[in-house]
Design an enzyme around this catalytic site. Structure first.
Site, mmCIF file in Angstrom:
data_model
loop_
_atom_site.group_PDB
_atom_site.id
_atom_site.type_symbol
_atom_site.label_atom_id
_atom_site.label_comp_id
_atom_site.label_asym_id
_atom_site.label_seq_id
_atom_site.Cartn_x
_atom_site.Cartn_y
_atom_site.Cartn_z
ATOM 1 N N HIS A 33 1.044 -0.874 -0.272
ATOM 2 C CA HIS A 33 -0.228 -0.001 -0.148
ATOM 3 C C HIS A 33 1.135 0.908 -0.388
ATOM 4 C CE1 HIS A 33 -3.013 -2.667 1.806
ATOM 5 N NE2 HIS A 33 -3.595 -1.980 1.068
ATOM 6 N N CYS A 73 -3.016 0.055 9.363
ATOM 7 C CA CYS A 73 -3.450 -0.516 9.051
ATOM 8 C C CYS A 73 -4.573 -1.035 10.258
ATOM 9 C CB CYS A 73 -3.023 -1.746 8.573
ATOM 10 S SG CYS A 73 -1.278 -2.362 7.315
HETATM 11 C C1 CIR Z 1 -3.449 -7.898 2.831
HETATM 12 O O1 CIR Z 1 -2.401 -8.119 2.623
HETATM 13 O O2 CIR Z 1 -4.408 -7.504 2.334
HETATM 14 C C2 CIR Z 1 -3.332 -7.631 4.436
HETATM 15 N N1 CIR Z 1 -2.580 -9.166 5.253
HETATM 16 C C3 CIR Z 1 -2.291 -6.613 5.383
HETATM 17 C C4 CIR Z 1 -2.822 -5.025 4.896
HETATM 18 C C5 CIR Z 1 -2.851 -4.236 5.458
HETATM 19 N N2 CIR Z 1 -3.650 -2.824 5.265
HETATM 20 C C6 CIR Z 1 -3.007 -1.922 5.203
HETATM 21 O O3 CIR Z 1 -1.603 -1.433 5.621
HETATM 22 N N3 CIR Z 1 -3.562 -0.638 5.359
#
Ligand code: CIR
Length: 260
Positions: A168, A255
């Site tokens: 991201h 996140c």
């Molecule tokens: C994913 O790959 O969607 C999750 N394992 C990690 C999401 C992390 N979210 C973020 O950076 N906002």
């Protein structure tokens, strides 16, 4: 007057589920340990509360192993909230799970309804604009729909690009105050932060870029001493939180909460 870019009265979090080991990851660097993650999550929530904010703690969702990463489901702005449309198919249902909580808190709730995709991790709200990084999870159609929604509320959105191989946009940057950004050198090199004050994370400490300014504190993943020292020298009050388990699923400080 409060600064909506880093002064928050509330946050939403969700406890890690016992299915956490099934969470998405770009690369397998080990299975996350649930008990360690729960302890880290409790420290994270306690730190948010320590600033005086109310934290709405949602229960785990076993059917959505990545649901602990609540940031990706919504964008919370002072004028209203927008439910996202994740680019990861296994995460689409997390949005419906989050929506009732958001509707309880906001009068104006919109939704990305088209065919595009957008995840909250690709969105950085600064004091002057909303930056959205196109990525493997966030596409041009999703960005265009969000642009129209936020324009209604007087916000300017600028499309930028998440570096290849980076999950991201905010994996590589965070906001320290309305005008100051903590960034990796690789992301800053793209020129997307021109006109801002940019502080670089130390070489080899790129994972420290996913930190959050939350009221008087900056929450940083632990294990990045040169970056935390640099932030302290600049006057930021840093709290280190162990992130070893979330890191196995490409997750970090931003996140784990929605902040507003
Ligand atoms: C994913 O790959 O969607 C999750 N394992 C990690 C999401 C992390 N979210 C973020 O950076 N906002």
């Amino acid at each position: 007057m409060t600064d909506p870019t880093f002064e928050f009265s509330r946050a939403i979090t969700r406890r890690p589920a016992r299915t956490i080991a099934n969470g998405l990851r770009a690369e397998d660097i080990g299975t996350p340990d649930l008990s360690q993650m729960l302890a880290d999550h409790a420290h994270y929530v306690a730190t948010l509360k320590e600033t005086g904010a109310e934290v709405i703690e949602l229960p785990p969702l076993d059917q959505y192993p990545d649901a602990v990463f609540v940031e990706d489901t919504a964008l919370c702005l002072p004028q209203g909230a927008i439910m996202m449309r994740p680019g990861a198919p296994t995460r689409l249902g997390e949005v419906d799970e989050m929506e009732p909580t958001i509707r309880d808190l906001y009068d104006d709730v919109r939704r990305i309804r088209g065919t595009g995709h957008i995840e909250g991790g690709d969105i950085l709200v600064t004091g002057r604009e909303i930056l959205v990084g196109r990525s493997n999870r966030t596409d041009a159609v999703g960005v265009a729909e969000l642009t129209d929604i936020v324009a209604d509320w007087g916000h300017t959105l600028r499309e930028v690009f998440t570096p290849p191989g980076v999950l991201h946009f905010k994996t590589d940057c965070s906001l320290l105050d309305g005008e100051t950004i903590l960034s990796t050198k690789r992301l800053d090199a793209s020129g997307c932060f021109e006109g801002y004050r940019v502080l670089h994370v130390a070489e080899g400490e790129e994972a420290a870029a996913n930190s959050i300014r939350f009221n008087q504190l900056v929450l940083c993943p632990s294990g990045f001493p040169r970056t935390t020292e640099m932030l302290s020298k600049h006057g930021y009050d840093v709290v280190e939180i162990n992130n070893s388990e979330c890191a196995k699923l490409d997750g970090g400080m931003s996140c784990l909460s929605l902040r507003f």
